[in-house]
Design an enzyme around this catalytic site. Structure first.
Site, short mmCIF file in Angstrom:
data_model
loop_
_atom_site.label_atom_id
_atom_site.label_comp_id
_atom_site.label_asym_id
_atom_site.label_seq_id
_atom_site.Cartn_x
_atom_site.Cartn_y
_atom_site.Cartn_z
N HIS A 1 -0.97 0.03 2.38
CA HIS A 1 -1.19 -1.34 2.83
C HIS A 1 0.14 -1.91 3.32
O HIS A 1 1.18 -1.64 2.73
CB HIS A 1 -1.70 -2.24 1.69
CG HIS A 1 -3.15 -2.06 1.41
ND1 HIS A 1 -3.70 -2.28 0.16
CD2 HIS A 1 -4.18 -1.69 2.21
CE1 HIS A 1 -5.00 -2.05 0.21
NE2 HIS A 1 -5.32 -1.68 1.44
N TYR A 2 0.07 -2.67 4.42
CA TYR A 2 1.23 -3.44 4.82
C TYR A 2 0.75 -4.80 5.27
O TYR A 2 -0.05 -4.88 6.19
CB TYR A 2 2.04 -2.78 5.94
CG TYR A 2 3.39 -3.43 6.04
CD1 TYR A 2 4.39 -3.12 5.12
CD2 TYR A 2 3.66 -4.40 7.00
CE1 TYR A 2 5.61 -3.75 5.17
CE2 TYR A 2 4.89 -5.03 7.04
CZ TYR A 2 5.86 -4.69 6.13
OH TYR A 2 7.08 -5.32 6.16
N GLN A 3 1.19 -5.88 4.59
CA GLN A 3 1.96 -5.90 3.36
C GLN A 3 1.14 -5.33 2.20
O GLN A 3 -0.07 -5.56 2.16
CB GLN A 3 2.34 -7.36 3.03
CG GLN A 3 3.13 -8.06 4.10
CD GLN A 3 4.59 -7.58 4.13
OE1 GLN A 3 5.14 -7.11 3.14
NE2 GLN A 3 5.20 -7.68 5.29
N SER B 1 0.03 -5.09 -1.92
CA SER B 1 -0.20 -6.14 -2.92
C SER B 1 0.91 -6.13 -3.97
O SER B 1 1.13 -7.13 -4.64
CB SER B 1 -1.57 -5.98 -3.57
OG SER B 1 -1.70 -4.69 -4.10
N PHE B 2 1.60 -5.00 -4.15
CA PHE B 2 2.81 -4.99 -4.98
C PHE B 2 3.81 -4.03 -4.34
O PHE B 2 3.43 -3.08 -3.64
CB PHE B 2 2.52 -4.61 -6.44
CG PHE B 2 1.87 -3.27 -6.61
CD1 PHE B 2 2.64 -2.13 -6.82
CD2 PHE B 2 0.49 -3.13 -6.56
CE1 PHE B 2 2.05 -0.88 -6.97
CE2 PHE B 2 -0.12 -1.89 -6.70
CZ PHE B 2 0.67 -0.76 -6.91
N HIS C 1 5.93 -1.49 -4.87
CA HIS C 1 6.38 -0.18 -5.35
C HIS C 1 5.50 0.80 -4.59
O HIS C 1 4.26 0.74 -4.70
CB HIS C 1 6.17 -0.06 -6.87
CG HIS C 1 6.48 1.32 -7.38
ND1 HIS C 1 7.67 1.62 -8.01
CD2 HIS C 1 5.77 2.47 -7.35
CE1 HIS C 1 7.67 2.91 -8.33
NE2 HIS C 1 6.52 3.44 -7.94
N LEU C 2 6.10 1.70 -3.80
CA LEU C 2 5.34 2.48 -2.82
C LEU C 2 4.17 3.24 -3.45
O LEU C 2 4.34 3.95 -4.44
CB LEU C 2 6.25 3.47 -2.09
CG LEU C 2 5.60 4.05 -0.81
CD1 LEU C 2 5.58 3.03 0.31
CD2 LEU C 2 6.34 5.31 -0.36
N HIS C 3 2.99 3.07 -2.87
CA HIS C 3 1.79 3.77 -3.34
C HIS C 3 0.88 4.04 -2.14
O HIS C 3 0.96 3.36 -1.13
CB HIS C 3 1.07 2.95 -4.42
CG HIS C 3 0.69 1.56 -3.99
ND1 HIS C 3 1.62 0.53 -3.87
CD2 HIS C 3 -0.50 1.03 -3.65
CE1 HIS C 3 1.00 -0.56 -3.48
NE2 HIS C 3 -0.29 -0.30 -3.33
N HIS D 1 -3.17 4.89 -0.85
CA HIS D 1 -4.60 4.82 -1.15
C HIS D 1 -5.28 6.06 -0.57
O HIS D 1 -5.10 6.35 0.61
CB HIS D 1 -5.22 3.57 -0.53
CG HIS D 1 -4.52 2.30 -0.93
ND1 HIS D 1 -5.08 1.38 -1.79
CD2 HIS D 1 -3.30 1.80 -0.60
CE1 HIS D 1 -4.24 0.38 -1.97
NE2 HIS D 1 -3.15 0.60 -1.25
#
EC number: 3.6.1.59
Lengths: 317, 317
Positions: free
Chosen positions: B246-248, B250-251, B253-255, B257
């Site tokens: 996602h960009y932006q 939701s938190f 710290h790189l993750h 999906h």
């Protein structure tokens, strides 16, 4: 994605039956349905609440029944009617929160449906949902596989025509100009699902694959003038319009989709749509970006292009 | 997009009411609803068929009523019941094609609903749909605006925690390793909406903005091992899994999906999701791609980051 086929095709053939025998026709369809047997689920979409089924009638002819839950009425009287008459069946209650199955009046809870019968194999195939697969097309794959695919379908492709009376705006420049017209999917009125297409005048630009930094004047011209024309004509803000290409496109003459941000349009998601802003940005970062990039998209299982990738050993069979 | 809030929050507070007073509670909720008056549409989604409304009760307390049409049952008996009992109201008939409004049995046409009352302003605001706007964030905007925004929210952000028992796979390498776990939105069973998250071990990579070609080993490691683990565990083919950031996010710290191609997940579309394959491709084309790129995303009208862009004169007010 909403299942395709909702409310299309109904005007394809012959004339609409006159009023005189409407009631009879209706009874005929309902009788046919009551006598029919469920054979197979052709397609199902739990998030858009639709279901397409294959039926067989009493005389063994096939029929296709397409069902779509209707959207809620936003009329205040209709909403008050729901409040007055909803029957709540409790699922869970927790402090101020309660979950229920609600029964609401049937006239506010219609299923929009189409019944097509007798349906031949081609019609059945049209409504059969197929599994999709992701293709990662390298620049080399494009040159050795996709170009062949495009050249083959181009032979059969009709000349692109635009109805002159629907044109919203035209920049007549033959190299960087374009025409802007409402998409056939849009009624031209409801801003919630505004959908406008920009078709470039220049021939020979088949898709984003053909673009280089030399085309930045074309792309920036389309972006600024189309957004301007849409604002002038419909009052829509440029920062509420999503502008994108399809890759692969449905036809190979470069065009840009301008769609309301509020509208979850078909094929507007990742793996189908590429933002105009991203294309401009990519060409600024690397002038030959689309000559080198790997582009990803999805194809249906029976699709010719996917088959060609599989035959070339570039996709899992 | 489906309106958020469907079936969430019901277990947030206190204990579920015991069976003993279920019937009473149900009547209470239904009575409250019957006495309530429609005030305002908080949100509406015609493509997913949902409607969120604000109500006021007899004692003037506010309530929020969330309605979602249910998906069709795919059970053969239920489908045959629909065929037997559907009443067709003709809209159009044309040769083999007919369009109808259909009335189907109410037990197969429920509205999944939640009633929240009394509802304070915070709850009402949570369910009020807000207009969204597109932000085009240049690299300079990121450094001067977005970084300030991130640093401010990071102060309040909780340590990222993972429930050890839910981990599907772990590569323990501190620099290029990651853990893979089912997303909380997924039941862990239905492959149609498979949703798994990969969280990298390395600290300090806040989003794709921080990535350079030096991180290609990390990204390619996550891609290949996560897809492998998902195939092993669930039998899902890699070419039927959509992997994206996602960009932006939701938190910060790189993750990544990893979501079934069949699932139209929230925020999986353009202007919200960036494909892992595209990120890898972009870094191969330009090692400092994300230090130079303009990235586009949407924000709600009341959003703090959008406000900061507007204050800086980088977005239309």
């Amino acid at each position: 994605m909403e299942l395709s086929g909702d409310c299309e095709s109904t005007t394809e053939k012959s004339e609409v039956t006159g009023n005189g025998d409407t009631e009879t026709q209706e009874n005929v369809a309902q009788s046919w349905l009551r006598g029919a047997t469920f054979r197979e689920i052709l397609g199902s979409d739990v998030s858009h609440k639709s279901l397409f089924v294959l039926l067989s009638g009493v005389n063994d002819e096939q029929g296709v029944f397409l069902m779509n839950k209707s959207a809620f009425s936003e009329d205040a009287n209709d909403i008050n009617t729901i409040l007055r008459s909803a029957e709540l069946i409790e699922i869970m209650k927790n402090d101020i929160y309660g979950s229920y199955n609600a029964v609401i009046p049937s006239h506010l809870n219609m299923v929009k449906s189409q019944l097509i019968y007798p349906a031949n194999e081609k019609i059945v195939a049209k409504y059969r949902q197929e599994e999709k697969f992701i293709v990662n097309e390298t620049a080399e794959d494009y040159r050795t596989i996709t170009v062949k695919y495009i050249e083959n379908i181009e032979k059969y492709q009709l000349e692109i025509q635009c109805e002159a009376e629907r044109i919203l705006f035209e920049d007549p420049d033959p190299y960087n100009g374009f025409i802007l017209a409402p998409d056939i999917k849009w009624d031209g009125v409801s801003l919630e699902n505004l959908y406008v297409l920009a078709m470039i005048h220049r021939r020979g630009v088949r898709s984003i694959r053909d673009l280089t930094a030399n085309d930045l004047p074309l792309l920036e011209n389309v972006r600024s003038r189309a957004l301007c024309a849409i604002r002038e004509k419909y009052g829509a803000r440029p920062d509420q319009i999503r502008a994108y290409f399809h890759y692969q496109p449905s036809f190979y003459h470069l065009h840009v989709h301008f769609v309301s941000l509020k509208y979850d349009a078909p094929a507007s998601s990742t793996l189908a749509a590429v933002l105009l802003d991203d294309v401009i940005n990519n060409l600024k970062i690397a002038p030959d970006y689309y000559r080198r990039a790997t582009l990803s998209f999805t194809r249906k299982n029976s699709d010719k292009l996917l088959q060609m990738f599989r035959e070339a050993g570039r996709c899992e069979a």
